[in-house]
Design a protein around this motif. Structure first.
Motif, mmCIF file in Angstrom:
data_model
loop_
_atom_site.group_PDB
_atom_site.id
_atom_site.type_symbol
_atom_site.label_atom_id
_atom_site.label_comp_id
_atom_site.label_asym_id
_atom_site.label_seq_id
_atom_site.Cartn_x
_atom_site.Cartn_y
_atom_site.Cartn_z
ATOM 1 N N PHE A 112 9.949 2.059 -4.831
ATOM 2 C CA PHE A 112 8.575 2.565 -4.926
ATOM 3 C C PHE A 112 8.116 2.659 -6.375
ATOM 4 O O PHE A 112 6.965 2.364 -6.680
ATOM 5 C CB PHE A 112 8.457 3.920 -4.233
ATOM 6 N N ARG A 113 9.010 3.071 -7.260
ATOM 7 C CA ARG A 113 8.648 3.171 -8.682
ATOM 8 C C ARG A 113 8.222 1.806 -9.211
ATOM 9 O O ARG A 113 7.228 1.690 -9.927
ATOM 10 C CB ARG A 113 9.837 3.722 -9.473
ATOM 11 N N PHE A 116 4.777 0.610 -7.316
ATOM 12 C CA PHE A 116 3.575 1.312 -7.757
ATOM 13 C C PHE A 116 3.338 1.134 -9.251
ATOM 14 O O PHE A 116 2.203 1.213 -9.698
ATOM 15 C CB PHE A 116 3.627 2.782 -7.350
ATOM 16 N N ARG A 117 4.357 0.889 -10.027
ATOM 17 C CA ARG A 117 4.172 0.590 -11.447
ATOM 18 C C ARG A 117 3.418 -0.724 -11.582
ATOM 19 O O ARG A 117 2.484 -0.832 -12.358
ATOM 20 C CB ARG A 117 5.510 0.516 -12.177
ATOM 21 N N SER A 119 1.498 -2.048 -9.278
ATOM 22 C CA SER A 119 0.162 -1.824 -8.732
ATOM 23 C C SER A 119 -0.739 -1.154 -9.763
ATOM 24 O O SER A 119 -1.879 -1.551 -9.925
ATOM 25 C CB SER A 119 0.269 -0.963 -7.464
ATOM 26 N N LEU A 120 -0.218 -0.162 -10.454
ATOM 27 C CA LEU A 120 -1.004 0.522 -11.472
ATOM 28 C C LEU A 120 -1.307 -0.411 -12.635
ATOM 29 O O LEU A 120 -2.401 -0.404 -13.181
ATOM 30 C CB LEU A 120 -0.263 1.757 -11.972
ATOM 31 N N ASP A 123 -4.063 -2.754 -11.517
ATOM 32 C CA ASP A 123 -5.353 -2.052 -11.462
ATOM 33 C C ASP A 123 -5.938 -1.854 -12.854
ATOM 34 O O ASP A 123 -7.142 -1.928 -13.033
ATOM 35 C CB ASP A 123 -5.195 -0.690 -10.776
#
Length: 126
Positions: A112-113, A116-117, A119-120, A123
């Motif tokens: 997940f880290r 989502f890293r 993904s961020l 973005d």
């Protein structure tokens, strides 16, 4: 133990997995977080202690529930359902706790880290 044990476990995962997901996502996850925040103060304590508390409390509730499901589905316990369920829980608990604390939890947090890293980062570049 034989290799076919693992094949059987993967077959059982097809219906035990959704049971575990529903229990954890809708019931136990919320309870574990509430209880963990009563034990650990995120403002003062190391965040790792909060992760450990949530993980341990999740196992305390999930292991007996999943052991009950396994007892009902696989064990044909009949009139001895309570004693078979308690025995199943006692046999499963040490492995469930070790699995959660040392393998599943760290692996999921790692994945997940990284997801989502990315993904961020994606973005922020747009």
């Amino acid at each position: 133990m034989k290799n076919e044990v693992f094949l059987s476990a993967f077959k059982e995962l097809s219906f035990m997995g959704p049971i575990a997901f529903i229990l954890d996502f809708f019931i136990i996850g919320h309870i574990a977080k509430k209880l963990a925040f009563k034990i650990v103060n995120p403002a003062k304590d190391n965040p790792f202690f909060l992760v450990l508390a949530i993980s341990a409390i999740s196992v305390v509730f999930m292991c007996p529930l999943m052991s009950l499901a396994a007892t009902l589905i696989f064990k044909n316990a009949g009139a001895e359902i309570i004693s078979v369920w308690l025995e199943t829980t006692a046999l499963n608990f040490p492995m469930a706790l070790c699995w959660q604390l040392f393998f599943a939890g760290p692996i999921v947090r790692f994945i997940f880290r990284h997801i989502f890293r990315r993904s961020l980062t994606a973005d922020n570049t747009h």
